[in-house]
Write a protein that holds these residues in place. Structure first.
Motif, PDB file in Angstrom:
ATOM      1  N   ASN A 117      43.090  83.071 -14.543  1.00 16.44           N
ATOM      2  CA  ASN A 117      43.091  83.030 -13.040  1.00 16.44           C
ATOM      3  C   ASN A 117      41.908  83.014 -12.834  1.00 16.44           C
ATOM      4  O   ASN A 117      40.848  83.354 -13.350  1.00 16.44           O
ATOM      5  CB  ASN A 117      43.570  84.549 -12.990  1.00 16.44           C
ATOM      6  N   TYR A 118      41.734  82.342 -11.332  1.00 13.40           N
ATOM      7  CA  TYR A 118      39.964  82.116 -10.712  1.00 13.40           C
ATOM      8  C   TYR A 118      39.483  82.736 -11.085  1.00 13.40           C
ATOM      9  O   TYR A 118      38.070  83.336 -11.427  1.00 13.40           O
ATOM     10  CB  TYR A 118      40.698  81.474 -10.145  1.00 13.40           C
ATOM     11  N   ALA A 119      39.893  83.869 -10.152  1.00  7.83           N
ATOM     12  CA  ALA A 119      39.274  84.905 -10.407  1.00  7.83           C
ATOM     13  C   ALA A 119      38.327  85.800 -11.031  1.00  7.83           C
ATOM     14  O   ALA A 119      37.596  86.227 -11.211  1.00  7.83           O
ATOM     15  CB  ALA A 119      39.847  85.937  -9.298  1.00  7.83           C
ATOM     16  N   SER A 120      39.182  85.833 -12.659  1.00  2.00           N
ATOM     17  CA  SER A 120      39.181  86.147 -13.244  1.00  2.00           C
ATOM     18  C   SER A 120      38.015  86.066 -14.418  1.00  2.00           C
ATOM     19  O   SER A 120      37.212  86.297 -14.533  1.00  2.00           O
ATOM     20  CB  SER A 120      40.526  87.205 -14.626  1.00  2.00           C
ATOM     21  N   VAL A 121      38.446  84.283 -13.882  1.00  2.28           N
ATOM     22  CA  VAL A 121      37.058  83.275 -14.703  1.00  2.28           C
ATOM     23  C   VAL A 121      35.983  83.845 -14.387  1.00  2.28           C
ATOM     24  O   VAL A 121      35.056  83.305 -14.926  1.00  2.28           O
ATOM     25  CB  VAL A 121      37.534  82.029 -14.665  1.00  2.28           C
ATOM     26  N   MET A 122      35.533  83.659 -12.968  1.00  7.06           N
ATOM     27  CA  MET A 122      34.264  84.127 -12.307  1.00  7.06           C
ATOM     28  C   MET A 122      33.843  85.552 -12.444  1.00  7.06           C
ATOM     29  O   MET A 122      32.953  85.529 -12.880  1.00  7.06           O
ATOM     30  CB  MET A 122      34.600  83.727 -10.609  1.00  7.06           C
ATOM     31  N   GLU A 123      34.344  86.538 -12.502  1.00  7.65           N
ATOM     32  CA  GLU A 123      34.293  87.598 -12.579  1.00  7.65           C
ATOM     33  C   GLU A 123      34.029  87.524 -14.397  1.00  7.65           C
ATOM     34  O   GLU A 123      32.780  88.293 -13.770  1.00  7.65           O
ATOM     35  CB  GLU A 123      35.507  88.968 -12.730  1.00  7.65           C
ATOM     36  N   TRP A 124      34.325  87.356 -15.221  1.00  7.53           N
ATOM     37  CA  TRP A 124      34.148  87.049 -16.242  1.00  7.53           C
ATOM     38  C   TRP A 124      32.392  86.003 -16.535  1.00  7.53           C
ATOM     39  O   TRP A 124      31.800  86.383 -17.156  1.00  7.53           O
ATOM     40  CB  TRP A 124      34.002  86.570 -17.649  1.00  7.53           C
ATOM     41  N   LEU A 125      32.299  84.925 -16.298  1.00  8.16           N
ATOM     42  CA  LEU A 125      31.248  85.097 -15.506  1.00  8.16           C
ATOM     43  C   LEU A 125      30.308  85.172 -15.012  1.00  8.16           C
ATOM     44  O   LEU A 125      28.363  85.131 -15.813  1.00  8.16           O
ATOM     45  CB  LEU A 125      30.898  83.855 -14.849  1.00  8.16           C
ATOM     46  N   LEU A 126      30.112  86.276 -14.750  1.00  7.10           N
ATOM     47  CA  LEU A 126      28.964  86.706 -13.897  1.00  7.10           C
ATOM     48  C   LEU A 126      28.491  88.066 -14.812  1.00  7.10           C
ATOM     49  O   LEU A 126      27.422  88.853 -14.944  1.00  7.10           O
ATOM     50  CB  LEU A 126      29.344  87.977 -12.133  1.00  7.10           C
ATOM     51  N   GLU A 127      30.097  88.197 -15.279  1.00  7.21           N
ATOM     52  CA  GLU A 127      29.557  89.404 -16.186  1.00  7.21           C
ATOM     53  C   GLU A 127      29.168  88.993 -17.994  1.00  7.21           C
ATOM     54  O   GLU A 127      28.359  89.333 -18.040  1.00  7.21           O
ATOM     55  CB  GLU A 127      30.844  90.157 -16.435  1.00  7.21           C
ATOM     56  N   ILE A 128      29.175  88.108 -18.023  1.00  3.19           N
ATOM     57  CA  ILE A 128      28.492  87.474 -19.714  1.00  3.19           C
ATOM     58  C   ILE A 128      27.273  87.003 -18.588  1.00  3.19           C
ATOM     59  O   ILE A 128      26.374  87.315 -20.021  1.00  3.19           O
ATOM     60  CB  ILE A 128      29.387  86.586 -19.823  1.00  3.19           C
ATOM     61  N   GLN A 129      27.037  86.692 -17.754  1.00  2.00           N
ATOM     62  CA  GLN A 129      25.300  86.201 -17.508  1.00  2.00           C
ATOM     63  C   GLN A 129      24.276  87.288 -17.073  1.00  2.00           C
ATOM     64  O   GLN A 129      23.141  86.743 -18.404  1.00  2.00           O
ATOM     65  CB  GLN A 129      25.697  85.886 -16.008  1.00  2.00           C
ATOM     66  N   LYS A 130      25.092  88.486 -17.126  1.00  7.18           N
ATOM     67  CA  LYS A 130      23.856  89.814 -16.534  1.00  7.18           C
ATOM     68  C   LYS A 130      24.033  90.018 -18.597  1.00  7.18           C
ATOM     69  O   LYS A 130      23.027  90.686 -19.026  1.00  7.18           O
ATOM     70  CB  LYS A 130      24.913  90.602 -16.434  1.00  7.18           C
TER      71      LYS A 130
END
Length: 165
Positions: free
Chosen positions: A120-133
């Motif tokens: 899911n595109y939204a899940s991927v974007m949320e995961w990227l934000l989480e992992i970056q922080k």
């Protein structure tokens, strides 16, 4: 034409009484001096006064900025030191939380490579934000391909952990 005007002015000037000429000369000098003062001297002194008043404030702001730089350097080094090295065991739970099923996940040193054929595109974007922080990972390379099903993508991403130099 200009010569005619000067000749008329000269004749008019010579016809005047010496006392009248003296008064007109004094008035002309006063007008020229006033114009010079109003155009050149007054604005310069006013701006100089404003600058003199603002210098202490500017010095104070510069000192605050220097203090903030010192604080930033201290925080940056402590934050970079406090980040654990990235491992597969740290990455996998974050993917599971976002319901991202990977085809491959590799962690080598500071590099992380994730491939998911359907996500899911939204899940991927949320995961990227989480992992970056959380782990100070930044995206080095990413390839996202839209799938026929709405909101679904295929993604291959390479991340790099930012560490203190």
């Amino acid at each position: 034409m200009m010569q005619d005007f000067l000749e008329q002015w000269r004749n008019s000037w010579e016809k005047r009484a010496p006392q009248e000429r003296r008064i007109l000369t004094i008035v002309a000098v006063l007008i020229v001096a006033s114009v010079i003062y109003l155009v050149g001297i007054a604005p310069a002194t006013q701006n100089r006064t404003q600058l003199e008043k603002s210098i202490p404030e500017m010095k104070q702001k510069a000192a605050q900025m220097n203090e903030l730089v010192v604080q930033y350097k201290g925080l940056a080094s402590s934050v970079a030191d406090g980040v654990a090295p990235v491992t597969r065991e740290l990455i996998e739970p974050t993917l599971v939380r976002r319901n991202i099923k990977t085809q491959s996940l590799s962690v080598t040193g500071e590099l992380v490579r994730v491939q998911a054929n359907v996500a899911n595109y939204a899940s991927v974007m949320e995961w990227l934000l989480e992992i970056q922080k959380a782990m100070r990972l930044t995206v080095e390379d990413i390839k996202i391909t839209a799938l026929t099903e709405p909101g679904q993508v295929s993604v291959v991403v390479t991340l790099k952990q930012q560490r203190a130099a």
